[in-house]
Structures are given as C-alpha cells and as structure tokens.
Design an enzyme around this catalytic site. Structure first.
Site, PDB file in Angstrom:
ATOM      1  N   HIS A 214       3.876   4.007  12.788  1.00 38.10           N
ATOM      2  CA  HIS A 214       4.758   4.206  10.917  1.00 38.10           C
ATOM      3  C   HIS A 214       5.414   5.125  11.389  1.00 38.10           C
ATOM      4  O   HIS A 214       4.748   6.209  11.108  1.00 38.10           O
ATOM      5  CB  HIS A 214       3.187   4.517  10.180  1.00 38.10           C
ATOM      6  CG  HIS A 214       3.286   4.219   8.872  1.00 38.10           C
ATOM      7  ND1 HIS A 214       2.315   3.490   8.394  1.00 38.10           N
ATOM      8  CD2 HIS A 214       3.514   5.702   8.359  1.00 38.10           C
ATOM      9  CE1 HIS A 214       2.621   4.163   6.704  1.00 38.10           C
ATOM     10  NE2 HIS A 214       3.265   5.021   7.020  1.00 38.10           N
TER      11      HIS A 214
ATOM     12  N   CYS B 124       8.634   9.958  -0.043  1.00 41.14           N
ATOM     13  CA  CYS B 124       7.509  10.459   0.098  1.00 41.14           C
ATOM     14  C   CYS B 124       7.597  11.376  -0.651  1.00 41.14           C
ATOM     15  O   CYS B 124       8.051  12.776  -1.475  1.00 41.14           O
ATOM     16  CB  CYS B 124       8.779  11.553   1.409  1.00 41.14           C
ATOM     17  SG  CYS B 124       7.864  12.948   1.973  1.00 41.14           S
TER      18      CYS B 124
ATOM     19  N   ARG C 169       0.885  -1.082   0.088  1.00 42.65           N
ATOM     20  CA  ARG C 169       0.081  -0.091  -0.226  1.00 42.65           C
ATOM     21  C   ARG C 169       0.957   1.554   0.167  1.00 42.65           C
ATOM     22  O   ARG C 169       0.351   2.130  -1.159  1.00 42.65           O
ATOM     23  CB  ARG C 169      -1.142   0.162   0.928  1.00 42.65           C
ATOM     24  CG  ARG C 169      -1.995   0.540   1.387  1.00 42.65           C
ATOM     25  CD  ARG C 169      -1.739   2.262   1.497  1.00 42.65           C
ATOM     26  NE  ARG C 169      -1.258   2.143   2.491  1.00 42.65           N
ATOM     27  CZ  ARG C 169      -0.888   3.567   3.536  1.00 42.65           C
ATOM     28  NH1 ARG C 169      -0.655   5.145   2.534  1.00 42.65           N
ATOM     29  NH2 ARG C 169      -0.427   3.235   4.540  1.00 42.65           N
TER      30      ARG C 169
HETATM   31 ZN    ZN Z   1       3.756   6.147   5.262  1.00 46.48          ZN
END
Ligand code: ZN
Length: 306
Positions: free
Chosen positions: A209, A242, A14
C-alpha cells in the site's frame, strides 16, 4: 514463484473518501463499485467501520458493504479500527476485513490511542471472535502502517516491522499488508523490506500500500514487483491525501498503476478507458477534490494496446 497476474485493490472508497468532506450517497458509492467491477476490478475496499462521529463519510458502512456484496464477482472488503468495528463488519458478511496497526508506537498512540503491542492483542481478539462466531468465510488481513517511516517518530526500525509481521501471522492473519502511510519509502528500502517480509509469509498473500506523497509511489511499486509482490492497493484518480502532509498527493493512482503493469505485459484484467470514464464521473461528484494521474492528463500511448 512469481506470475504475470497482478491484483489491484481499489481503495478510493475508503482511503480516498476518508479525506473528502463532500458526502457521496450510498448509491453513488455503489455505482462506483459496480462500474469498477465492470471495468475488470475484482477487489475493492468499499468502506471503513470507524464510528460515524469520527468519520461521518462512513456512517453508511453497513449499507455500502451489503450493496457491494450483491455485485457479482467482486471481493468486497472493509477497514476496521477495533473489535467493535470488526463485529459490525462480520455482521454484513464481507469477504475480507482489514485491520491496521502502526509500526511506529507513537503513530499508533496518536491514531488509535493504544500502543502497538495493545493493537496486536486487539487483532488476536478479532481473530478469536471471528473463529468462535462461525465467520471463518471472512478473511482477516493485517496491515502494518508507517512501515517505511513515520511523521511522528521519524525512522522506523525494519526489524520492528518484521517482528510485527511475525506476530500478526502467529495471531492468524490470512493476508499481510505493508503500508507506506505517509509516503516516506524509497525503492531500495522497499526491495529490502519486502524481500524480508516475503521470507516470513510463506503462502500467505502480501499486499503493498503505497502513497505518492513525495512522487515515489510508482517507483516503489516497481521495486516491490522486482522482489515478487503482485498485489497492490491504489485509488482511482489518486483520490485522497495525507492527513499529515497538507496539499500532498494521496494513494498511488489506479489508472497509472494499471498502465504501469499492462505496458510491460503484466496482467491486471482492468480496462483503463473504463477507469477514465469512472474518474470523469467522480470529478463531477467531487469538484473540489484534487485528482492526480498522468494517463488522465496525457492519454495512452499509441504503442500501448490495453
Ligand atoms: Zn493509505
């Protein structure tokens, strides 16, 4: 009370794949899941129920979810951006659904075009829908993103994060996730915030996370371990980046995270050599993606019997 048992949730399918432009087929995604399960991983975030016009990689979300549910011993979960996504996820019968909002109102507006307060109400509606439609077997996890800082707003107030955690628990969250979405956290900050989060959550599981955007990913894991966190998200090969920091590394790397745990006697139940085999296949499938990881580069030390 803390234990030696560590829960690693693979999120490469994901968080990793959402950044990847090469499409993996549904069968490839399910092979990844099956091999992770065979390697000892029992929790995988298998897909995201975002609309396909936003992230085309997840157009097969329902098929991946159903395929993953057929894998014995696997707790399969998915991310949902809103009630509509949650309804699609519930239809598949997934064991867990993750909803995430941002502690930073600016980030939330940019990401989902709603204020953080509106997103809390959205989560309340998701819980209500789940309960009224008889889907109680699906656990609802609520995550606070940008909990340690934000690329849009900069500093994020710790009290705002804690306030959100309280609100999400009050809405009926079965799990709380705290995310350093953009890789801003440092270990002192992690110890302080996670200690305070744990003082609110009681028996509810709490998962961290972390992204390794600025190289502090595993240092932050260690800080979270110090205060009693035993659940972590990670991505095989550190897949993913990112969106706000081009060329920056993505999620913490699963192989290295498992090594961090096992080398100090904590138990993940995951076989690192098997992970390295899956990683090899992934690098063949996604030849243009950057993969990270010290264990893949240097191998396991002779002193480590994992
Ligand atoms: Zn993340």
């Amino acid at each position: 009370m803390t234990t030696d048992q560590i829960h690693i949730r693979e999120v490469g399918l994901r968080d990793g794949l959402q950044m990847v432009s090469t499409f993996l087929s549904t069968e490839q995604k399910l092979e990844w899941c099956r091999r992770m399960r065979a390697a000892g991983c029992t929790e995988i975030e298998v897909t995201s129920f975002v609309p396909a016009h936003i992230v085309a990689q997840f157009a097969d979300a329902a098929d991946v979810a159903r395929g993953a549910l057929a894998i014995e011993g696997l707790k399969a979960s998915a991310l949902v951006p809103n009630l509509k996504g949650a309804q699609r996820a519930f239809e598949t019968g997934l064991q867990q659904v993750h909803y995430v909002l941002s502690a930073s109102n600016e980030h939330n507006l940019k990401n989902v075009r709603r204020s953080t307060a509106e997103s809390v109400e959205d989560f309340r509606r998701i819980v209500k829908f789940r309960d009224e439609s008889g889907q109680r077997s699906t656990a609802l996890s609520a995550g606070v993103a940008t909990a340690f800082g934000c690329t849009v707003a900069g500093r994020v107030d710790e009290s705002a994060v804690l306030d959100l955690v309280s609100q999400l628990l009050e809405c009926g969250a079965d799990e709380i996730a705290i995310a350093d979405t953009v890789g801003y956290a440092n270990p002192a900050q992690v110890r302080r915030l996670m200690r305070n989060v744990l003082s609110l959550t009681g028996d509810k599981p709490v998962i961290c996370h972390f992204h390794d955007t600025r190289g502090l990913g595993l240092a932050n894991v260690t800080a979270a371990l110090d205060v009693g966190i035993r659940r972590f998200d990670s991505s095989l090969g550190g897949l993913g980046g990112c969106p706000f920091a081009p060329n920056a590394t993505g999620n913490i790397n699963t192989e290295d995270t498992v090594f961090l745990m096992e080398s100090q006697g904590l138990k993940t139940g995951i076989d690192i050599d098997a992970l390295l085999d899956i990683r090899k296949t992934l690098t063949e499938w996604l030849p243009n993606e950057p993969f990270t990881g010290a264990i893949a580069r240097a191998g396991l030390p002779k002193t480590c019997a994992v």
